[in-house]
Design a protein around this motif. Structure first.
Motif, PDB file in Angstrom:
ATOM      1  N   VAL A   1      45.114  25.529  48.438  1.00 21.59           N
ATOM      2  CA  VAL A   1      45.679  26.830  48.079  1.00 21.59           C
ATOM      3  C   VAL A   1      45.493  27.013  46.579  1.00 21.59           C
ATOM      4  O   VAL A   1      45.956  26.181  45.786  1.00 21.59           O
ATOM      5  CB  VAL A   1      47.176  26.923  48.441  1.00 21.59           C
ATOM      6  CG1 VAL A   1      47.742  28.273  48.000  1.00 21.59           C
ATOM      7  CG2 VAL A   1      47.379  26.711  49.939  1.00 21.59           C
ATOM      8  N   THR A   2      44.829  28.078  46.169  1.00 20.50           N
ATOM      9  CA  THR A   2      44.655  28.394  44.755  1.00 20.50           C
ATOM     10  C   THR A   2      45.395  29.692  44.463  1.00 20.50           C
ATOM     11  O   THR A   2      45.194  30.703  45.146  1.00 20.50           O
ATOM     12  CB  THR A   2      43.165  28.554  44.402  1.00 20.50           C
ATOM     13  OG1 THR A   2      42.472  27.332  44.686  1.00 20.50           O
ATOM     14  CG2 THR A   2      43.001  28.892  42.934  1.00 20.50           C
ATOM     15  N   ILE A   3      46.255  29.654  43.448  1.00 17.97           N
ATOM     16  CA  ILE A   3      47.059  30.823  43.098  1.00 17.97           C
ATOM     17  C   ILE A   3      46.513  31.430  41.815  1.00 17.97           C
ATOM     18  O   ILE A   3      46.399  30.754  40.793  1.00 17.97           O
ATOM     19  CB  ILE A   3      48.535  30.436  42.932  1.00 17.97           C
ATOM     20  CG1 ILE A   3      49.064  29.821  44.238  1.00 17.97           C
ATOM     21  CG2 ILE A   3      49.374  31.647  42.546  1.00 17.97           C
ATOM     22  CD1 ILE A   3      50.493  29.331  44.140  1.00 17.97           C
ATOM     23  N   GLN A   4      46.209  32.707  41.877  1.00 21.47           N
ATOM     24  CA  GLN A   4      45.631  33.410  40.739  1.00 21.47           C
ATOM     25  C   GLN A   4      46.569  34.474  40.191  1.00 21.47           C
ATOM     26  O   GLN A   4      46.532  34.777  38.992  1.00 21.47           O
ATOM     27  CB  GLN A   4      44.317  34.064  41.171  1.00 21.47           C
ATOM     28  CG  GLN A   4      43.562  34.777  40.069  1.00 21.47           C
ATOM     29  CD  GLN A   4      42.248  35.363  40.572  1.00 21.47           C
ATOM     30  OE1 GLN A   4      41.839  35.119  41.712  1.00 21.47           O
ATOM     31  NE2 GLN A   4      41.589  36.146  39.733  1.00 21.47           N
ATOM     32  N   ALA A   5      47.444  35.026  41.030  1.00 23.55           N
ATOM     33  CA  ALA A   5      48.268  36.161  40.624  1.00 23.55           C
ATOM     34  C   ALA A   5      49.638  35.710  40.134  1.00 23.55           C
ATOM     35  O   ALA A   5      50.251  34.796  40.688  1.00 23.55           O
ATOM     36  CB  ALA A   5      48.435  37.124  41.800  1.00 23.55           C
TER      37      ALA A   5
ATOM     38  N   ALA B   1      43.380  20.029  44.371  1.00 28.12           N
ATOM     39  CA  ALA B   1      44.816  19.886  44.593  1.00 28.12           C
ATOM     40  C   ALA B   1      45.226  20.533  45.904  1.00 28.12           C
ATOM     41  O   ALA B   1      44.508  21.367  46.464  1.00 28.12           O
ATOM     42  CB  ALA B   1      45.596  20.534  43.442  1.00 28.12           C
ATOM     43  N   GLY B   2      46.401  20.126  46.375  1.00 29.88           N
ATOM     44  CA  GLY B   2      46.977  20.843  47.502  1.00 29.88           C
ATOM     45  C   GLY B   2      47.249  22.284  47.115  1.00 29.88           C
ATOM     46  O   GLY B   2      46.848  23.226  47.801  1.00 29.88           O
ATOM     47  N   ILE B   3      47.939  22.465  45.964  1.00 22.40           N
ATOM     48  CA  ILE B   3      48.192  23.802  45.431  1.00 22.40           C
ATOM     49  C   ILE B   3      47.782  23.801  43.964  1.00 22.40           C
ATOM     50  O   ILE B   3      48.335  23.038  43.159  1.00 22.40           O
ATOM     51  CB  ILE B   3      49.671  24.206  45.586  1.00 22.40           C
ATOM     52  CG1 ILE B   3      50.081  24.187  47.070  1.00 22.40           C
ATOM     53  CG2 ILE B   3      49.922  25.587  44.982  1.00 22.40           C
ATOM     54  CD1 ILE B   3      51.553  24.482  47.307  1.00 22.40           C
ATOM     55  N   PHE B   4      46.837  24.650  43.598  1.00 25.45           N
ATOM     56  CA  PHE B   4      46.346  24.759  42.225  1.00 25.45           C
ATOM     57  C   PHE B   4      46.778  26.113  41.677  1.00 25.45           C
ATOM     58  O   PHE B   4      46.469  27.159  42.257  1.00 25.45           O
ATOM     59  CB  PHE B   4      44.826  24.631  42.178  1.00 25.45           C
ATOM     60  CG  PHE B   4      44.278  24.548  40.778  1.00 25.45           C
ATOM     61  CD1 PHE B   4      44.143  23.321  40.154  1.00 25.45           C
ATOM     62  CD2 PHE B   4      43.933  25.706  40.090  1.00 25.45           C
ATOM     63  CE1 PHE B   4      43.638  23.234  38.863  1.00 25.45           C
ATOM     64  CE2 PHE B   4      43.431  25.630  38.792  1.00 25.45           C
ATOM     65  CZ  PHE B   4      43.286  24.390  38.175  1.00 25.45           C
ATOM     66  N   ILE B   5      47.489  26.084  40.531  1.00 19.76           N
ATOM     67  CA  ILE B   5      48.038  27.311  39.955  1.00 19.76           C
ATOM     68  C   ILE B   5      47.286  27.605  38.668  1.00 19.76           C
ATOM     69  O   ILE B   5      47.407  26.873  37.682  1.00 19.76           O
ATOM     70  CB  ILE B   5      49.545  27.156  39.696  1.00 19.76           C
ATOM     71  CG1 ILE B   5      50.247  26.675  40.976  1.00 19.76           C
ATOM     72  CG2 ILE B   5      50.156  28.468  39.233  1.00 19.76           C
ATOM     73  CD1 ILE B   5      51.672  26.258  40.762  1.00 19.76           C
ATOM     74  N   GLU B   6      46.513  28.665  38.660  1.00 15.57           N
ATOM     75  CA  GLU B   6      45.698  28.997  37.508  1.00 15.57           C
ATOM     76  C   GLU B   6      46.527  29.593  36.381  1.00 15.57           C
ATOM     77  O   GLU B   6      47.681  30.001  36.566  1.00 15.57           O
ATOM     78  CB  GLU B   6      44.595  29.967  37.928  1.00 15.57           C
ATOM     79  CG  GLU B   6      43.599  29.359  38.907  1.00 15.57           C
ATOM     80  CD  GLU B   6      42.448  30.307  39.232  1.00 15.57           C
ATOM     81  OE1 GLU B   6      42.517  31.493  38.820  1.00 15.57           O
ATOM     82  OE2 GLU B   6      41.489  29.877  39.900  1.00 15.57           O
ATOM     83  N   ARG B   7      45.916  29.677  35.209  1.00 18.87           N
ATOM     84  CA  ARG B   7      46.613  30.146  34.012  1.00 18.87           C
ATOM     85  C   ARG B   7      47.167  31.550  34.194  1.00 18.87           C
ATOM     86  O   ARG B   7      48.217  31.903  33.654  1.00 18.87           O
ATOM     87  CB  ARG B   7      45.657  30.108  32.822  1.00 18.87           C
ATOM     88  CG  ARG B   7      46.284  30.535  31.517  1.00 18.87           C
ATOM     89  CD  ARG B   7      45.292  30.491  30.372  1.00 18.87           C
ATOM     90  NE  ARG B   7      44.772  29.147  30.171  1.00 18.87           N
ATOM     91  CZ  ARG B   7      43.948  28.819  29.183  1.00 18.87           C
ATOM     92  NH1 ARG B   7      43.541  29.738  28.325  1.00 18.87           N
ATOM     93  NH2 ARG B   7      43.506  27.579  29.053  1.00 18.87           N
TER      94      ARG B   7
ATOM     95  N   GLY C   1      48.166  25.689  33.033  1.00 19.56           N
ATOM     96  CA  GLY C   1      48.429  26.754  32.078  1.00 19.56           C
ATOM     97  C   GLY C   1      49.290  27.880  32.604  1.00 19.56           C
ATOM     98  O   GLY C   1      49.388  28.926  31.960  1.00 19.56           O
ATOM     99  N   ALA C   2      49.951  27.692  33.734  1.00 16.20           N
ATOM    100  CA  ALA C   2      50.753  28.760  34.347  1.00 16.20           C
ATOM    101  C   ALA C   2      52.145  28.780  33.712  1.00 16.20           C
ATOM    102  O   ALA C   2      53.069  28.087  34.146  1.00 16.20           O
ATOM    103  CB  ALA C   2      50.853  28.548  35.856  1.00 16.20           C
TER     104      ALA C   2
END
Length: 439
Positions: free
Chosen positions: A56-60, A82-88, A111-112
């Motif tokens: 799962v990649t989170i962008q928003a 990663a299981g969950i990757f949270i972008e900047r 960087g989130a």
């Protein structure tokens, strides 16, 4: 959304602020959340990756992921799979109440700013070498991020943070990792109320300033309970370090063999050492820190103090049953008492004729013989010889013979407070810790 559907298409069709509920079953990943939604799982809902990239990649910004089992990331350390990757760009996101297994990294905050990771169960890889495993939770340059109430097992480090500030790591439980919490170049932050069981080190604080290290527990760490390397201007209070977790043959807990090694029961297969292990505290080139009200017990070395550390204050701490209470290899004289109050030393056979709770004589944890043994370990063979006993007697009678070192001029007769009650382990971590609670 029922299992087996196209998860990425469902995300694309959702509107900003929608709640996308996943029904029980397997939902194929990977998936990218590029708008602010809540991805919520019903019990039994699984998002499964294809062993490539992040699941799962989170962008928003403001995205929420909760109630899911997430598994099956890739294993590329450089790509930060990663299981969950949270972008900047995904500031103020929330990752809550998920189960993450069979992923390289559990959660990666890249960087989130202001995001939160709370109440997740994260189980790291166990079929690779430690250097090839990822961290339970990685935080890079994510100011104001909070990591609270998670349970993290195995992998490399429980929480690894680098180049960040104003972070809070609180109430997490770690089992069988290298470092439970690993700080690098992270300032003005707090790590409090965490519990580490069977790690190499509970807290490894490096190149970080102005931290609050409060009320953490280290139980049976192999190498260090608390490690401070170039960590400055910090407050270290109320922490408990227990070097071992069993009473040995005289007081076996359920599931322990006669050699004092724990035989796992119902979910944990960590060996539990019966002998004193490692160092309760290692202070290396760390300056202007205040250690107050901590409890250090049953370690091979209570505190190892070295490499020019200066202007640290130690008072109101309890050093209990450590094989060597202090190892200090410098020649300067250091007084470990502050404003007329020192520390409690369990091996200090002292008197208090005035009844003020302060021993009538200063306490010196080391003497000239200790220095000789540290320099020439073979000299241990002579420790019981009459000549050595005479030297120690002479040094005690004539303190001027002491070549510098640690002295507590106002040692306490008794511990300043009883040892705190150990937190209960989460239900899913069935560790045998009865003897650690004793005493």
């Amino acid at each position: 959304m029922p299992a087996g559907g196209d998860l990425q298409t469902a995300v694309a069709e959702a509107a900003e602020g929608d709640v996308l509920v996943l029904r029980p079953g397997i939902h194929a990943g990977p998936v990218r959340l590029d708008k602010r939604i809540t991805l919520q799982g019903m019990p039994g809902a699984v998002v499964e990756g294809n062993s490539t990239g992040s699941v799962v990649t989170i962008q928003a910004a403001g995205t929420v992921v909760s109630g899911l089992e997430v598994r099956g990331s890739g294993r590329d350390l450089q790509a930060m799979d990663a299981g969950i990757f949270i972008e900047r760009t995904a500031t103020r996101s929330v990752i809550e109440a998920n189960r993450l297994e069979n992923n390289l990294y559990g959660v990666y905050l890249h960087g989130a700013v202001g995001s939160e990771v709370r109440h997740n169960l994260i189980t790291g890889l166990r079929d690779v070498r430690t250097a090839e495993a990822g961290n339970g939770i990685s935080v890079w340059n994510a100011p104001d991020a909070k990591v609270v109430g998670n349970r993290i097992r195995y992998g490399r480090d429980g929480i690894y943070v680098v180049t960040s500030r104003r972070n809070l790591f609180q109430g997490n439980w770690f089992e069988g990792v290298r470092f439970a919490v690993h700080y690098m170049y992270t300032n003005d932050s707090e790590v409090s109320g965490n519990v580490s069981v069977g790690s190499h080190a509970a807290l490894a604080i490096m190149f970080s300033d102005r931290l609050r290290v409060l009320d953490n527990w280290s139980i049976g760490s192999r190498d260090h309970g608390l490690l401070f390397n170039a960590a400055n201007n910090s407050r270290i209070e109320g922490n408990v370090v227990l070097g071992r977790r069993t009473q040995g043959p005289a007081g076996l807990s359920e599931g322990e063999a006669d050699d004092g090694v724990h035989v796992p029961q119902g979910g944990s297969d960590l060996a539990i050492a019966g002998d004193a292990t490692g160092k309760c505290v290692f202070i290396y080139n760390a300056n202007r820190n205040a250690f107050r009200g901590n409890w250090f017990e049953d370690c091979a070395i209570g505190v190892h103090f070295t490499a020019g550390s200066e202007r640290n204050q130690l008072s109101g701490n309890a050093f209990v049953n450590n094989r060597t209470q202090v190892k200090y290899v410098g020649t300067r004289s250091l007084d470990w008492s502050v404003e007329g109050r020192g520390n409690y030393w369990s091996d200090n056979a002292a008197f208090d004729l005035s009844g003020d709770g302060i021993a009538d004589e200063a306490y010196r944890p080391n003497d000239i013989i200790d220095r000789i043994v540290w320099t020439y370990p073979a000299a241990k063979l002579l420790l019981n010889s009459p000549g050595i006993q005479v030297i120690r007697w002479a040094q005690k009678q004539f303190p001027a013979l002491t070549p510098g070192g640690v002295v507590d001029t106002r040692p306490l007769i008794r511990p300043p407070t009883p040892r705190p009650v150990m937190p209960e382990p989460p239900e899913e971590l069935s560790l045998s810790l009865q003897s650690a609670k004793a005493g």
